[in-house]
Design a protein around this motif. Sequence first.
Motif, PDB file in Angstrom:
ATOM      1  N   VAL A   1    -103.278 -30.864 -28.024  1.00 50.39           N
ATOM      2  CA  VAL A   1    -103.732 -30.489 -29.373  1.00 50.39           C
ATOM      3  C   VAL A   1    -102.630 -29.677 -30.035  1.00 50.39           C
ATOM      4  O   VAL A   1    -102.136 -28.697 -29.454  1.00 50.39           O
ATOM      5  CB  VAL A   1    -105.040 -29.680 -29.310  1.00 50.39           C
ATOM      6  CG1 VAL A   1    -105.522 -29.350 -30.723  1.00 50.39           C
ATOM      7  CG2 VAL A   1    -106.118 -30.456 -28.543  1.00 50.39           C
ATOM      8  N   PHE A   2    -102.250 -30.068 -31.241  1.00 49.35           N
ATOM      9  CA  PHE A   2    -101.153 -29.424 -31.961  1.00 49.35           C
ATOM     10  C   PHE A   2    -101.616 -28.901 -33.313  1.00 49.35           C
ATOM     11  O   PHE A   2    -102.554 -29.438 -33.910  1.00 49.35           O
ATOM     12  CB  PHE A   2    -100.002 -30.419 -32.209  1.00 49.35           C
ATOM     13  CG  PHE A   2     -99.404 -31.009 -30.966  1.00 49.35           C
ATOM     14  CD1 PHE A   2     -98.322 -30.404 -30.351  1.00 49.35           C
ATOM     15  CD2 PHE A   2     -99.926 -32.176 -30.412  1.00 49.35           C
ATOM     16  CE1 PHE A   2     -97.765 -30.961 -29.205  1.00 49.35           C
ATOM     17  CE2 PHE A   2     -99.371 -32.737 -29.274  1.00 49.35           C
ATOM     18  CZ  PHE A   2     -98.292 -32.121 -28.666  1.00 49.35           C
ATOM     19  N   LYS A   3    -100.934 -27.868 -33.765  1.00 49.67           N
ATOM     20  CA  LYS A   3    -101.080 -27.472 -35.165  1.00 49.67           C
ATOM     21  C   LYS A   3    -100.376 -28.517 -36.031  1.00 49.67           C
ATOM     22  O   LYS A   3     -99.317 -29.011 -35.647  1.00 49.67           O
ATOM     23  CB  LYS A   3    -100.454 -26.098 -35.399  1.00 49.67           C
ATOM     24  CG  LYS A   3    -101.216 -24.956 -34.744  1.00 49.67           C
ATOM     25  CD  LYS A   3    -100.570 -23.622 -35.084  1.00 49.67           C
ATOM     26  CE  LYS A   3    -101.361 -22.475 -34.467  1.00 49.67           C
ATOM     27  NZ  LYS A   3    -100.726 -21.162 -34.791  1.00 49.67           N
ATOM     28  N   PRO A   4    -100.924 -28.860 -37.184  1.00 46.39           N
ATOM     29  CA  PRO A   4    -100.314 -29.927 -37.992  1.00 46.39           C
ATOM     30  C   PRO A   4     -99.012 -29.517 -38.666  1.00 46.39           C
ATOM     31  O   PRO A   4     -98.232 -30.365 -39.082  1.00 46.39           O
ATOM     32  CB  PRO A   4    -101.402 -30.247 -39.019  1.00 46.39           C
ATOM     33  CG  PRO A   4    -102.191 -28.987 -39.142  1.00 46.39           C
ATOM     34  CD  PRO A   4    -102.183 -28.363 -37.767  1.00 46.39           C
TER      35      PRO A   4
ATOM     36  N   ALA B   1     -93.131 -25.997 -36.635  1.00 46.88           N
ATOM     37  CA  ALA B   1     -92.588 -24.657 -36.471  1.00 46.88           C
ATOM     38  C   ALA B   1     -91.187 -24.600 -37.057  1.00 46.88           C
ATOM     39  O   ALA B   1     -90.681 -25.573 -37.626  1.00 46.88           O
ATOM     40  CB  ALA B   1     -92.576 -24.295 -34.995  1.00 46.88           C
ATOM     41  N   SER B   2     -90.516 -23.441 -36.906  1.00 47.19           N
ATOM     42  CA  SER B   2     -89.176 -23.268 -37.477  1.00 47.19           C
ATOM     43  C   SER B   2     -88.157 -24.227 -36.878  1.00 47.19           C
ATOM     44  O   SER B   2     -87.176 -24.572 -37.524  1.00 47.19           O
ATOM     45  CB  SER B   2     -88.712 -21.823 -37.269  1.00 47.19           C
ATOM     46  OG  SER B   2     -88.722 -21.501 -35.881  1.00 47.19           O
ATOM     47  N   ASP B   3     -88.403 -24.673 -35.639  1.00 44.68           N
ATOM     48  CA  ASP B   3     -87.484 -25.611 -35.001  1.00 44.68           C
ATOM     49  C   ASP B   3     -87.813 -27.058 -35.323  1.00 44.68           C
ATOM     50  O   ASP B   3     -87.196 -27.982 -34.791  1.00 44.68           O
ATOM     51  CB  ASP B   3     -87.478 -25.403 -33.488  1.00 44.68           C
ATOM     52  CG  ASP B   3     -88.858 -25.595 -32.868  1.00 44.68           C
ATOM     53  OD1 ASP B   3     -89.812 -25.880 -33.611  1.00 44.68           O
ATOM     54  OD2 ASP B   3     -88.972 -25.443 -31.637  1.00 44.68           O
ATOM     55  N   GLY B   4     -88.803 -27.276 -36.185  1.00 41.90           N
ATOM     56  CA  GLY B   4     -89.168 -28.625 -36.588  1.00 41.90           C
ATOM     57  C   GLY B   4     -90.149 -29.313 -35.665  1.00 41.90           C
ATOM     58  O   GLY B   4     -90.546 -30.447 -35.918  1.00 41.90           O
ATOM     59  N   LYS B   5     -90.550 -28.632 -34.589  1.00 40.49           N
ATOM     60  CA  LYS B   5     -91.485 -29.218 -33.637  1.00 40.49           C
ATOM     61  C   LYS B   5     -92.902 -28.715 -33.883  1.00 40.49           C
ATOM     62  O   LYS B   5     -93.096 -27.625 -34.426  1.00 40.49           O
ATOM     63  CB  LYS B   5     -91.054 -28.884 -32.208  1.00 40.49           C
ATOM     64  CG  LYS B   5     -89.679 -29.421 -31.831  1.00 40.49           C
ATOM     65  CD  LYS B   5     -89.322 -29.039 -30.408  1.00 40.49           C
ATOM     66  CE  LYS B   5     -87.949 -29.561 -30.014  1.00 40.49           C
ATOM     67  NZ  LYS B   5     -87.576 -29.183 -28.621  1.00 40.49           N
TER      68      LYS B   5
END
Length: 321
Positions: free
Chosen positions: A82-85, A88-92
């Motif tokens: 499960v991921f946040k949509p 992050a700052s690194d693009g992941k």
Amino acid sequence: MFEGTLRLFLIWLAAALLMVPVSLAVAQDVDGLGELKLPGISGYAPPKSETSLALGSSGAITLSAQLTDKGADITRGIVWRVFKPESASDGKLTMVASSHGGTAIFQLEPGSYLVHASYGRAGATKRITVGKEAKRESLVLDAGGLKLDAVLSGGVRIPPKKLRFSIYESHAAADGDRALIIPDVEPNSVVRLNAGTYHVVSTYGAVNAVIRSDIRVEAGKLTEATVEHRAAEMTMKLVREPGGEAIADTSWSLLNESGDPIKETVGAFASVVLAEGDYTIIAKNRDRIYQKDFTVVAGHNQDIEVLATEASAIDSEEGAD
């Protein structure tokens, strides 16, 4: 006078005993309990809903997956992530939860999430919304299984240790290359894949016995495919007389019909699996070079003897010229 005094003493003694703390009285009656420290009991109220008070405002989401639409739930082998949509700052994407098995239940804060389910090499992604109320989401993987095997001409079995498969995407790039999906697949093992067509390469041995084929995987089904190799195993040795002992420290070079080198090795024996066709084997021992032409017949394993005689020898310096 004495009876009155005794009565007053007994009344005083009873009053004194009533003032002793309960814990002290118990400690005096049973050895060791005086040193026991019990935690206090906190007051609590029963929850007003099925959601645990410890979870705060999070909601329960039940996730299940099926191979096909309206198919049965997969009970094991799924990896849930499960991921946040938002990246992050690194693009992941930031993963907030994961689970292994079949149907899974997550407690998540209300909001939007991306859920990925992988089942072997098959997978699916879905955006879900979590609220305070419990809910259920299903992912249809649209996947099936692929089981591969290979035989020689006439249905002769190939030793599993000498057989490997590689699975590629069906479409080739502009330069002709295909994206590799799974390398070194063992024969008769089940590979889970999304439904579609795949390019399968079967390799028998380590030289040129290679078969390529396009195989379609259907959702919810196990596709079993067996290819036929037109090849054989050749064992070469350098001998001084027919049926003689192999001469050690021999260098071998194998040429195809076009004269291109396809295999080099060193040792008393040279064992290779070759596709059917015409070949030349060159053996070098000390300063002498010997060669022999031979033909590989599919399914017919052979021992090739190269005679170390003057008639078949080629001087190494002459060969170099």
